[in-house]
Enzyme design. Structure first.
Site, PDB file in Angstrom:
ATOM      1  N   ASP A 272       0.620  -4.888  10.100  1.00 36.94           N
ATOM      2  CA  ASP A 272       1.177  -5.536   8.920  1.00 36.94           C
ATOM      3  C   ASP A 272       1.690  -6.908   9.340  1.00 36.94           C
ATOM      4  OD1 ASP A 272       2.456  -5.740   6.252  1.00 36.94           O
ATOM      5  OD2 ASP A 272       4.305  -5.542   7.410  1.00 36.94           O
TER       6      ASP A 272
ATOM      7  N   ASP B  54       4.229  -9.362   7.211  1.00 35.24           N
ATOM      8  CA  ASP B  54       5.626  -9.661   6.878  1.00 35.24           C
ATOM      9  C   ASP B  54       6.560  -8.571   7.373  1.00 35.24           C
ATOM     10  OD1 ASP B  54       5.320 -12.132   5.345  1.00 35.24           O
ATOM     11  OD2 ASP B  54       4.263 -10.894   3.886  1.00 35.24           O
TER      12      ASP B  54
ATOM     13  N   ALA C 119      -0.601  -7.700   1.794  1.00 38.32           N
ATOM     14  CA  ALA C 119      -0.783  -7.795   0.352  1.00 38.32           C
ATOM     15  C   ALA C 119      -0.474  -9.202  -0.149  1.00 38.32           C
ATOM     16  CB  ALA C 119       0.122  -6.786  -0.356  1.00 38.32           C
TER      17      ALA C 119
ATOM     18  N   ASP D  68       6.269  -2.063   9.194  1.00 39.49           N
ATOM     19  CA  ASP D  68       7.712  -1.997   8.990  1.00 39.49           C
ATOM     20  C   ASP D  68       8.083  -1.144   7.780  1.00 39.49           C
ATOM     21  OD1 ASP D  68       6.761  -4.028   7.165  1.00 39.49           O
ATOM     22  OD2 ASP D  68       8.840  -4.674   6.916  1.00 39.49           O
TER      23      ASP D  68
ATOM     24  N   LYS E 241      -3.563  -1.361   0.504  1.00 34.56           N
ATOM     25  CA  LYS E 241      -3.724  -2.163   1.722  1.00 34.56           C
ATOM     26  C   LYS E 241      -4.203  -1.252   2.849  1.00 34.56           C
ATOM     27  CE  LYS E 241       0.020  -3.395   3.776  1.00 34.56           C
ATOM     28  NZ  LYS E 241       1.331  -3.998   4.101  1.00 34.56           N
TER      29      LYS E 241
END
Length: 353
Positions: free
Chosen positions: A93, A95, A206, A294, A255
């Site tokens: 991922d 962010d 995303a 996260d 995702k």
């Protein structure tokens, strides 16, 4: 912890983390002071193991990492080591995983949240959409099927405003330059290590691929040939103005590797033509996965892959006391308090020495 009945096959010189996990998984259980018997413990009620800070960072103030099931993790490490780097891929991922959660004492910006169109009216309209749809995104009472439709509606409306508002890639460049966003310490070392061993990295988001790529260019000042970005991609005209989005919409609830047709290498310059990933079949053949995320929902990034082994690493950045139990059950390793990436670098060095 139950002793291992089938200990993994180790190389003559196993690495420190693997040795420690094996030692801890085989350690005798503490006896009940009243009965003198060792308490029973299943995999579901097994208490998390706090590893020393030194195992997750070189910093003296580094947070601890948590491993709920060292036996299983040790087996996965041994299996992936035995298979070799040609069978491994990394799925990450962006962010809050590759980037820091905190920035100069405040919450850092996301790749989507940092964008400023250069048009206050449209920035305000996008903010209004956020205020409406974000509570829906985090509401646990809405069925996933219904929520997925609403998330796609949110993303489509936002993309429409970006086109209508005349977004340019010059505005993207300035937004990133002004943004409160930074990579975790150790990310460059991780990417370099993986690139040297030709291990592909799929960065799922995303958000917007063009913004993520600009963050790579401005914050890392280098590109990596093994990194592909799987995210929403923009199409610009000759004047550098956004005119469309390419392919299907990727939002927070879809995702995963089903979206691999959206993957492309990080572009050298903003506005470069959108290419496609040329080694899709090779990625599919890499059946060992190191997943970095996260949020527990990030575990779905590997849904489209038929893997043999997956080590899931979670970064628990906030609400630690409330969320630790769920995170330690979902992830093989959990790093706490916005930890740097050094622990992952060490883990990868043991997976692929």
């Amino acid at each position: 912890m139950r002793p291992m009945t089938n200990p993994p096959l180790l190389s003559p010189s196993p690495f420190p983390l693997l040795l420690r996990l094996l030692h801890l998984s085989r350690a005798p259980r503490r006896r009940n002071p009243t009965t003198g018997r060792a308490p029973t413990c299943t995999s579901r009620d097994r208490l998390p193991l706090l590893l020393p800070a030194a195992m997750s960072s070189a910093s003296n103030t580094a947070p601890h990492s948590v491993v709920a099931d060292p036996t299983t993790l040790a087996r996965k490490i041994a299996d992936i080591r035995a298979a070799g780097p040609t069978k491994l891929q990394v799925i990450a991922d962006f962010d809050g995983t590759l980037t820091r959660y905190w920035y100069d004492g405040a919450r850092g910006q996301s790749s989507h949240g940092l964008l400023r169109q250069g048009n206050e009216e449209y920035d305000a309209k996008r903010e209004a959409l956020y205020q409406h749809y974000h509570p829906i995104e985090i509401c646990p009472d809405i069925p996933l099927s219904e929520k997925a439709k609403l998330m796609e509606e949110w993303w489509e409306k936002t993309h429409g405003l970006l086109i209508e508002g005349g977004l340019t890639y010059e505005a993207i460049t300035k937004s990133v330059s002004d943004a409160a966003i930074a990579f975790r310490e150790g990310v460059v070392e991780l990417f370099e290590y993986l690139e040297e061993r030709e291990i592909p990295v799929l960065v799922f988001s995303a958000g917007l691929a063009d913004i993520i790529e600009e963050v790579f260019r401005q914050k890392l000042h280098k590109t990596f040939k093994n990194i592909k970005v799987v995210s929403n991609r923009m199409v610009f005209n000759e004047e550098g103005r956004l005119i469309a989005f390419k392919g299907k919409t990727i939002h927070v609830l879809n995702k995963n590797e089903h979206a691999l047709d959206m993957a492309a290498p990080v572009h050298g310059n903003p506005g470069d033509p959108n290419g496609s990933m040329d080694d899709y079949s090779l990625v599919k053949k890499r059946t060992n996965v190191l997943l970095l995320g996260d949020h527990i929902g990030d575990l779905g990034m590997s849904d489209g892959l038929n893997y043999d082994n997956r080590i899931a690493v979670g970064f628990l950045n906030a609400n630690i006391e409330k969320s630790l139990k769920d995170y330690s059950s979902a992830f093989d390793i959990v790093y706490l308090n916005d930890a740097p990436m050094h622990g992952v670098v060490q883990l990868v060095s043991e997976l692929c020495p």
